[in-house]
Motif scaffolding. Structure first.
Motif, mmCIF file in Angstrom:
data_model
loop_
_atom_site.group_PDB
_atom_site.id
_atom_site.type_symbol
_atom_site.label_atom_id
_atom_site.label_comp_id
_atom_site.label_asym_id
_atom_site.label_seq_id
_atom_site.Cartn_x
_atom_site.Cartn_y
_atom_site.Cartn_z
ATOM 1 N N GLU A 74 0.849 -1.190 0.000
ATOM 2 C CA GLU A 74 0.000 0.000 0.000
ATOM 3 C C GLU A 74 0.888 1.244 0.000
ATOM 4 O O GLU A 74 1.972 1.230 0.567
ATOM 5 C CB GLU A 74 -0.893 0.014 1.254
ATOM 6 N N PRO A 75 0.414 2.328 -0.636
ATOM 7 C CA PRO A 75 -0.872 2.507 -1.315
ATOM 8 C C PRO A 75 -0.877 1.868 -2.697
ATOM 9 O O PRO A 75 0.182 1.698 -3.320
ATOM 10 C CB PRO A 75 -1.000 4.030 -1.410
ATOM 11 N N GLN A 158 -0.533 18.292 -2.986
ATOM 12 C CA GLN A 158 -1.429 17.150 -2.824
ATOM 13 C C GLN A 158 -1.110 16.371 -1.559
ATOM 14 O O GLN A 158 -2.019 15.901 -0.862
ATOM 15 C CB GLN A 158 -1.339 16.232 -4.048
ATOM 16 N N GLU A 162 -3.742 15.546 1.345
ATOM 17 C CA GLU A 162 -4.031 14.188 1.818
ATOM 18 C C GLU A 162 -3.768 14.050 3.314
ATOM 19 O O GLU A 162 -4.505 13.362 4.025
ATOM 20 C CB GLU A 162 -3.207 13.171 1.031
ATOM 21 N N GLY A 165 -6.781 15.045 5.095
ATOM 22 C CA GLY A 165 -8.041 14.355 4.868
ATOM 23 C C GLY A 165 -8.541 14.273 3.446
ATOM 24 O O GLY A 165 -9.585 13.668 3.192
ATOM 25 N N ALA A 166 -7.834 14.845 2.494
ATOM 26 C CA ALA A 166 -8.294 14.808 1.102
ATOM 27 C C ALA A 166 -8.112 13.413 0.503
ATOM 28 O O ALA A 166 -7.280 12.617 0.952
ATOM 29 C CB ALA A 166 -7.537 15.831 0.264
ATOM 30 N N GLU A 167 -8.896 13.125 -0.527
ATOM 31 C CA GLU A 167 -8.784 11.865 -1.251
ATOM 32 C C GLU A 167 -7.494 11.838 -2.079
ATOM 33 O O GLU A 167 -7.015 12.876 -2.544
ATOM 34 C CB GLU A 167 -9.978 11.683 -2.188
ATOM 35 N N LYS A 168 -6.951 10.637 -2.252
ATOM 36 C CA LYS A 168 -5.791 10.487 -3.133
ATOM 37 C C LYS A 168 -6.211 10.746 -4.576
ATOM 38 O O LYS A 168 -7.351 10.468 -4.964
ATOM 39 C CB LYS A 168 -5.216 9.072 -3.013
ATOM 40 N N ILE A 169 -5.290 11.270 -5.355
ATOM 41 C CA ILE A 169 -5.529 11.454 -6.791
ATOM 42 C C ILE A 169 -4.899 10.279 -7.531
ATOM 43 O O ILE A 169 -3.711 9.993 -7.370
ATOM 44 C CB ILE A 169 -4.931 12.776 -7.301
ATOM 45 N N LYS A 211 -3.663 2.739 -13.953
ATOM 46 C CA LYS A 211 -3.832 3.669 -12.840
ATOM 47 C C LYS A 211 -2.479 4.021 -12.234
ATOM 48 O O LYS A 211 -1.648 3.148 -11.980
ATOM 49 C CB LYS A 211 -4.735 3.080 -11.746
#
Length: 301
Positions: A74-75, A158, A162, A165-169, A211
């Motif tokens: 991970e990630p 970014q 993150e 609390g932001a979402e991963k791009i 991805k």
């Protein structure tokens, strides 16, 4: 072919090991680690070369990179060059545990970015007795030539987002179709051929999902696969490129590696009329590459 797994740190890497015809586990065989390109998986071009090498008497191991395909870590969708190189070392660790592998006869080869990673591993990993690249790229070079400061700034922002609390791009490596590329004004030869290989039945695989974790970009930009090759890449080296030159730069990178390497025994072979992606899977191009690879490894491991 047998499915296998081995460790990198705390997670499992998934591999396919290809055995020679009339395999006898009481004998010792030379072995080759086959490293896949960025965005790829073991079932694609690395597996094609591994299959053919096994048919010619080698143990061949293709595996999914950490964070990708069937491998753990991970990630997800992280492309971390340092870990990619460590994956190769771990693959060699695994091969040395097999009673039918001759530990003094291990080689490595890689396709596209996998070639760059395999070359980099050979700088410090002297269990690799011979190294070959097929349209090998110094993948970071392309990223460094495309607005790197702007990208590094965006990655830094970014990471802060993150951490709060932001979402991963997660972006695509390439457009999902030729039509999408055309709409974006991206009609360069190598890119269109990448789409044809990865996003159509020609070469697509469900585990190669196109991805890329955006924050990978800082690692990619700062990694130079050929750094210090003029001092430490001393093993026999074979570089294979195609002379149908596209924007991904494997022709240029192949000559860069060849010229830099400290190897006393080194050769560069140009496949006439072959593009970057012809050397992934097209029969005539891959057949010519294998005519170079097989005797090279037979002579050097």
């Amino acid at each position: 072919m047998q499915k296998v797994s081995f460790k990198n740190r705390t997670w499992d890497l998934a591999g396919n090991i290809f055995l020679p015809e009339n395999f006898d586990d009481t004998k010792k065989y030379p072995a080759i680690v086959c490293v896949h390109p960025g965005s790829s998986v073991k079932e694609q071009t690395a597996g094609l070369y591994a299959t053919e090498l096994a048919l010619n008497g080698f143990i061949a191991l293709a595996f999914d990179a950490s964070f990708q395909g069937e491998s753990g870590g991970e990630p997800r969708f992280l492309e971390d060059p340092a870990t990619r190189v460590e994956d190769i070392r771990c693959a060699i660790d695994y091969l040395t545990t097999l009673v039918f592998v001759d530990n003094d006869r291990i080689g490595a080869m890689g396709v596209c970015a996998g070639g760059g990673y395999a070359a980099n591993a050979s700088l410090s990993e002297k269990r690799i007795k011979a190294i070959a690249t097929v349209i090998g790229t110094n993948a970071s070079r392309a990223f460094r030539e495309a607005n790197p400061i702007e990208t590094l700034t965006a990655v830094s922002q970014q990471r802060t987002a993150e951490a709060n609390g932001a979402e991963k791009i997660i972006n695509n490596w390439i457009p999902d179709s030729a039509e999408e590329a055309e709409k974006l004004g991206l009609e360069e030869m190598d890119l269109l051929e990448a789409i044809d290989y990865y996003r159509t039945p020609r070469g697509q695989h469900p585990n190669s999902c196109n991805k890329l974790l955006f924050t990978s970009m800082s690692n990619l930009i700062m990694f130079d696969a050929f750094h210090l090759a003029e001092y430490f890449l001393t093993q026999p080296l074979l570089v294979i490129v195609g002379d149908k030159v596209g924007g991904f730069g494997s022709y240029r990178d192949g000559f860069d590696l060849y010229n830099k390497a400290a190897s006393a025994n080194k050769k560069i072979h140009i496949v006439k009329g072959a593009s970057h992606y012809d050397l992934y899977d097209q029969p005539e191009a891959t057949k010519e590459a294998l005519k170079q690879l097989i005797p090279f490894f037979q002579a050097n491991i």
